[in-house]
Design an enzyme around this catalytic site. Structure first.
Site, PDB file in Angstrom:
ATOM      1  CE  LYS A 220      47.815  14.162  11.194  1.00 23.80           C
ATOM      2  NZ  LYS A 220      46.356  13.820  11.271  1.00 23.80           N
TER       3      LYS A 220
ATOM      4  N   GLY B  82      48.621  14.369  18.162  1.00 16.09           N
ATOM      5  CA  GLY B  82      47.782  13.576  19.065  1.00 16.09           C
ATOM      6  C   GLY B  82      46.697  14.428  19.714  1.00 16.09           C
ATOM      7  CB  THR B  83      45.366  17.820  18.944  1.00 15.93           C
ATOM      8  OG1 THR B  83      45.015  17.568  17.580  1.00 15.93           O
ATOM      9  CG2 THR B  83      46.703  18.541  18.986  1.00 15.93           C
ATOM     10  CB  THR B  84      41.948  13.759  17.538  1.00 17.29           C
ATOM     11  OG1 THR B  84      42.346  14.625  16.482  1.00 17.29           O
ATOM     12  CG2 THR B  84      40.473  13.454  17.415  1.00 17.29           C
TER      13      THR B  84
ATOM     14  CB  SER C  75      52.029  12.738  10.926  1.00 18.17           C
ATOM     15  OG  SER C  75      50.673  12.594  11.242  1.00 18.17           O
TER      16      SER C  75
ATOM     17  CE  LYS D 291      42.361  12.985  13.647  1.00 18.81           C
ATOM     18  NZ  LYS D 291      43.093  14.173  13.270  1.00 18.81           N
ATOM     19  N   GLY D 292      46.029   7.615  13.531  1.00 17.70           N
ATOM     20  CA  GLY D 292      46.805   6.388  13.657  1.00 17.70           C
ATOM     21  C   GLY D 292      46.787   5.666  12.314  1.00 17.70           C
TER      22      GLY D 292
ATOM     23  CE1 TYR E  70      53.176   7.798   8.702  1.00 13.90           C
ATOM     24  CE2 TYR E  70      50.793   8.067   8.740  1.00 13.90           C
ATOM     25  CZ  TYR E  70      52.033   8.331   9.283  1.00 13.90           C
ATOM     26  OH  TYR E  70      52.143   9.110  10.397  1.00 13.90           O
TER      27      TYR E  70
HETATM   28  P1  A3P Z   1      49.203   9.395  12.508  1.00  9.57           P
HETATM   29  O1  A3P Z   1      47.852   9.128  11.936  1.00  9.57           O
HETATM   30  O2  A3P Z   1      50.143  10.028  11.540  1.00  9.57           O
HETATM   31  O3  A3P Z   1      49.797   8.159  13.162  1.00  9.57           O
HETATM   32  P2  A3P Z   1      46.002  14.846  15.550  1.00  9.57           P
HETATM   33  O4  A3P Z   1      44.808  14.305  16.250  1.00  9.57           O
HETATM   34  O5  A3P Z   1      46.642  15.993  16.264  1.00  9.57           O
HETATM   35  O6  A3P Z   1      45.719  15.102  14.095  1.00  9.57           O
HETATM   36  O7  A3P Z   1      47.130  13.722  15.599  1.00  9.57           O
HETATM   37  C1  A3P Z   1      46.997  12.502  14.913  1.00  9.57           C
HETATM   38  C2  A3P Z   1      48.037  11.571  15.482  1.00  9.57           C
HETATM   39  O8  A3P Z   1      47.692  11.225  16.820  1.00  9.57           O
HETATM   40  C3  A3P Z   1      48.145  10.257  14.769  1.00  9.57           C
HETATM   41  O9  A3P Z   1      49.059  10.436  13.713  1.00  9.57           O
HETATM   42  C4  A3P Z   1      48.634   9.302  15.880  1.00  9.57           C
HETATM   43  O10 A3P Z   1      49.990   8.939  15.736  1.00  9.57           O
HETATM   44  C5  A3P Z   1      48.484  10.117  17.168  1.00  9.57           C
HETATM   45  N1  A3P Z   1      47.825   9.472  18.294  1.00  9.57           N
HETATM   46  C6  A3P Z   1      48.201   9.619  19.592  1.00  9.57           C
HETATM   47  N2  A3P Z   1      47.434   8.905  20.414  1.00  9.57           N
HETATM   48  C7  A3P Z   1      46.519   8.274  19.624  1.00  9.57           C
HETATM   49  C8  A3P Z   1      45.444   7.377  19.905  1.00  9.57           C
HETATM   50  N3  A3P Z   1      45.157   7.001  21.155  1.00  9.57           N
HETATM   51  N4  A3P Z   1      44.704   6.921  18.850  1.00  9.57           N
HETATM   52  C9  A3P Z   1      45.002   7.298  17.588  1.00  9.57           C
HETATM   53  N5  A3P Z   1      46.022   8.157  17.270  1.00  9.57           N
HETATM   54  C10 A3P Z   1      46.761   8.651  18.265  1.00  9.57           C
END
Ligand code: A3P
Length: 325
Positions: A57, A59-61, A155, A275-276, A279
């Site tokens: 959570k 921003g790894t993706t 998150s 992602k993003g 909420y």
């Molecule tokens: P939220 O959905 O709570 O906002 P992970 O990939 O590690 O699961 O992290 C998800 C989080 O990456 C999202 O949390 C979001 O805030 C963040 N994030 C950072 N850069 C992003 C991007 N370019 N697009 C979408 N989400 C991003």
């Protein structure tokens, strides 16, 4: 002279050496004797050069996606169970052995890939992971992303709730993070998954008992959101990657998504809806609880960062430590 059957010998052996029940895979490429007896169709190139270790959570993706845009970088082939993440070092997959791990990194002589990496966000807080990674990939570089641990916890709660988890649907975030040790197990498990990965210093110290600070690159997850080009530039320098990719041509802020997205054929290609997420903001009581909860952990993180030579402390960390309760 006779010998006992193999199973019996094994049982006796592991009774004598119980510490060896759990295997630790070493790197065959670091031992000439192993390399000599290794099958010809195996290659030392079938191992990653760097790992994105999480935590979840942060921003790894997004980072994974941005890295994959680079012509010299490639991630593992997808896993049928866990998609882009292999989750080798942290769980039962480790017992599948080295060949299983290496088949995710096929060597293609015609490809431009020079740097294989893998991203498994669960590695960050896994007890055994640093030891196992070091045994197999002692020269690997490690990348971690940190955001406010309170924000990360929230998150995660929202993520689990969106997946229909009963505890997340039956209990508010505040009830989850303040659950006591006699609460139902599912609630305690959710509390732990919300809170524990955010004890950043504790987990980083475990990595630093195996890896030198120079192997570790910490990304401020808030900067990854607001200025991913700067993050990718710094990261390329840290990894000493060539050619240097100018990410300004590949990433653009998308006002509809509210995040930077990849540019493909002059159109934005954003991460999926999970992602993003949208909420409501965290309630005040939870914010205050978490600020207090993480004070000692965040203080330890500042000390750790200074010790390993990181000069600028992230703004979110300063904010979390400023006394505005
Ligand atoms: P939220 O959905 O709570 O906002 P992970 O990939 O590690 O699961 O992290 C998800 C989080 O990456 C999202 O949390 C979001 O805030 C963040 N994030 C950072 N850069 C992003 C991007 N370019 N697009 C979408 N989400 C991003």
């Amino acid at each position: 002279l006779t010998s006992a059957p193999p199973l019996q010998i094994a049982e006796t052996y592991f009774k004598l050496y119980p510490g060896e029940v759990d295997p630790v895979w070493g790197n065959p490429c670091l031992d000439a004797r192993h390399q000599k007896i290794w099958s010809k169709n195996k290659s030392c190139d079938s191992l990653p050069k760097f790992l994105v270790i999480g935590p979840q959570k942060t921003g790894t993706t997004a980072l994974y996606t941005f890295l994959s845009l680079h012509p010299a970088i490639a991630s593992n082939t997808p896993s049928t169970d866990t998609f882009e993440e292999i989750q080798f070092f942290n769980a039962h997959n480790y017992l599948r052995g080295l060949d299983w791990y290496m088949h995710f990194f096929p060597v293609d002589v015609n490809s431009t890939t020079k740097y294989y990496f893998e991203k498994s966000a669960t590695y960050f807080d896994g007890e055994l992971v640093p030891k196992r990674v070091h045994a197999l990939l002692p020269h690997a570089k490690l990348i971690t992303i940190l955001i406010s641990p309170a924000k990360r916890a929230y998150s995660w709660y929202q993520h689990i709730k969106a997946h229909g988890d009963a505890s997340a649907n039956n209990y508010t975030f505040h009830q989850v993070i303040t659950a006591i040790d006699t609460a139902p197990k599912s609630l305690r498990d959710l509390r732990n998954r919300c809170l524990n990965p955010g004890k950043y210093a504790q987990h980083l110290e475990r990595w630093l008992t195996y890896f030198a600070p120079q192997s570790l690159h910490i990304i401020d997850g808030e900067v990854l959101k607001s200025n991913p080009v700067e993050v990718m530039n710094e990261l390329q320098k840290f990894l000493k990657i060539t050619p240097f990719l100018n990410y300004t041509e590949h990433l653009r802020f998308d006002s509809k998504k509210g995040f930077y997205c990849q540019v493909k054929n002059d159109r934005p290609k954003c991460l999926g809806r999970s992602k993003g997420r949208h909420y409501p903001p965290m309630d005040d009581k939870s914010q205050k609880f978490l600020q207090r909860y993480y004070v000692s952990h965040n203080t330890a993180l500042v000390k750790l960062m200074k010790r390993i030579g990181i000069r600028s402390v992230p703004n979110w960390l300063k904010d979390d430590l400023s006394d505005n309760t």
